[in-house]
Enzyme design. Sequence first.
Site, PDB file in Angstrom:
ATOM      1  N   ARG A  96      -1.864  -9.488 -20.762  1.00 51.82           N
ATOM      2  CA  ARG A  96      -2.939  -9.134 -22.079  1.00 51.82           C
ATOM      3  C   ARG A  96      -2.177  -8.349 -23.181  1.00 51.82           C
ATOM      4  O   ARG A  96      -2.711  -8.171 -24.493  1.00 51.82           O
ATOM      5  CB  ARG A  96      -3.933  -8.271 -21.648  1.00 51.82           C
ATOM      6  CG  ARG A  96      -3.848  -6.921 -21.074  1.00 51.82           C
ATOM      7  CD  ARG A  96      -5.266  -6.497 -20.665  1.00 51.82           C
ATOM      8  NE  ARG A  96      -6.105  -6.272 -21.699  1.00 51.82           N
ATOM      9  CZ  ARG A  96      -5.959  -4.928 -22.338  1.00 51.82           C
ATOM     10  NH1 ARG A  96      -5.165  -3.944 -22.151  1.00 51.82           N
ATOM     11  NH2 ARG A  96      -6.781  -4.704 -23.422  1.00 51.82           N
TER      12      ARG A  96
ATOM     13  N   PRO B  92       0.706  -1.314   0.070  1.00 51.90           N
ATOM     14  CA  PRO B  92      -0.049   0.070  -0.042  1.00 51.90           C
ATOM     15  C   PRO B  92       0.920   1.343   0.046  1.00 51.90           C
ATOM     16  O   PRO B  92       0.421   2.205  -0.607  1.00 51.90           O
ATOM     17  CB  PRO B  92      -0.736  -0.162   1.287  1.00 51.90           C
ATOM     18  CG  PRO B  92      -0.144  -0.959   1.926  1.00 51.90           C
ATOM     19  CD  PRO B  92       0.749  -2.161   1.187  1.00 51.90           C
TER      20      PRO B  92
ATOM     21  N   ASP C  44      -7.768   0.342 -25.741  1.00 47.57           N
ATOM     22  CA  ASP C  44      -8.393   0.056 -24.682  1.00 47.57           C
ATOM     23  C   ASP C  44      -8.288   1.545 -23.641  1.00 47.57           C
ATOM     24  O   ASP C  44      -7.428   2.442 -23.839  1.00 47.57           O
ATOM     25  CB  ASP C  44      -8.213  -0.989 -24.008  1.00 47.57           C
ATOM     26  CG  ASP C  44      -6.386  -0.866 -23.244  1.00 47.57           C
ATOM     27  OD1 ASP C  44      -5.970   0.123 -23.297  1.00 47.57           O
ATOM     28  OD2 ASP C  44      -5.925  -1.864 -23.055  1.00 47.57           O
TER      29      ASP C  44
ATOM     30  N   GLU D  67       2.318  -6.702   8.243  1.00 48.24           N
ATOM     31  CA  GLU D  67       2.624  -5.487   8.114  1.00 48.24           C
ATOM     32  C   GLU D  67       3.555  -5.194   7.176  1.00 48.24           C
ATOM     33  O   GLU D  67       4.255  -4.115   6.783  1.00 48.24           O
ATOM     34  CB  GLU D  67       3.178  -4.880   9.434  1.00 48.24           C
ATOM     35  CG  GLU D  67       2.156  -4.971  10.653  1.00 48.24           C
ATOM     36  CD  GLU D  67       0.883  -4.439  10.241  1.00 48.24           C
ATOM     37  OE1 GLU D  67      -0.267  -5.071  10.252  1.00 48.24           O
ATOM     38  OE2 GLU D  67       0.741  -3.216   9.812  1.00 48.24           O
TER      39      GLU D  67
HETATM   40  N1  LIG Z   1      -2.873  -3.613   1.114  1.00 44.66           N
HETATM   41  C1  LIG Z   1      -1.743  -4.268   0.755  1.00 44.66           C
HETATM   42  C2  LIG Z   1      -1.364  -5.041   1.659  1.00 44.66           C
HETATM   43  C3  LIG Z   1      -0.449  -6.024   1.433  1.00 44.66           C
HETATM   44  C4  LIG Z   1       0.106  -5.970   0.212  1.00 44.66           C
HETATM   45  C5  LIG Z   1      -0.241  -5.177  -0.578  1.00 44.66           C
HETATM   46  C6  LIG Z   1      -1.232  -4.316  -0.408  1.00 44.66           C
HETATM   47  C7  LIG Z   1      -1.716  -3.285  -1.587  1.00 44.66           C
HETATM   48  C8  LIG Z   1      -1.292  -3.133  -2.719  1.00 44.66           C
HETATM   49  N2  LIG Z   1      -2.076  -2.201  -3.450  1.00 44.66           N
HETATM   50  C9  LIG Z   1      -3.082  -1.805  -2.543  1.00 44.66           C
HETATM   51  O1  LIG Z   1      -2.579  -2.396  -1.412  1.00 44.66           O
END
Ligand SMILES: Nc1ccccc1-c1cnco1
Length: 240
Positions: free
Chosen positions: A155, A86, A170, A113
């Site tokens: 793709r 994230p 696209d 985490e």
């Molecule tokens: N929230 C997460 C938790 C663990 C690994 C990736 C994510 C992630 C990837 N893109 C948005 O969230």
Amino acid sequence: MRIDVVTIFPGYLAPLREALLGRAIEAGLVELGVHDLRDWTHDVHQAVDDSPYGGGPGMVMRPQVWGEALDAVLGDAPARLVVPTPAGRPFTQATAQAWAGEERLVFACGRYEGIDQRVVDAYAQRMPVDEVSIGDYVLVGGEVAVLVMVEAVVRLLPGVLGNPVSAQEDSFSDGLLEGPAYTRPVSWRGLDVPDVLRSGNHAAIARWRRDRALERTAARRPDLLDALPDHALDRTDRAF
Ligand SMILES: Nc1ccccc1-c1cnco1
């Protein structure tokens, strides 16, 4: 292209072997390896995480386990290491386009985490490492993000899509959202297909589609409109 995924939930990646992606694998356009991180643990509990230094909630994934796993999976072949998080840079269509040119992608799926930062730091010394996010929401792990990113990349590979033109046309390829699409019947539950689409007037159809794409983009993603280079919008476009 070869793709490897390291995860504590290999089953989560099973959809990669379905449908379009499955056919690409069968056709030899893509090689896929999914690896269970726990195969590189040596304790009876197969521990992959531990408490965070400095305290705080949750657990952090252990560098030793990841190091052994990635060394084994990577071998000597060059690759780009991708770590979904994230806290990563946004994954966009441009990212997918760039990665589609890679010989090899290795995805490290973190849970809890996250993965001890030294894993990224150590591998960044010898290969490209991308920490990427697929959006501003919290997932439990990186596996779902890998499904999204692998589909977006594969793709684009030559031979994967039946109609290669669509990869160029696209959504986002011209920086706008796709407008509405219609098919038979011409009238459904009192709702009719816009006449212009049945007019055979290709210039009018193209104008109408561009107008709907601009309208939708202005309404839903004004940020995309602001990001368009000046030359991308003609005088008629500027009405939006
Ligand atoms: N929230 C997460 C938790 C663990 C690994 C990736 C994510 C992630 C990837 N893109 C948005 O969230």
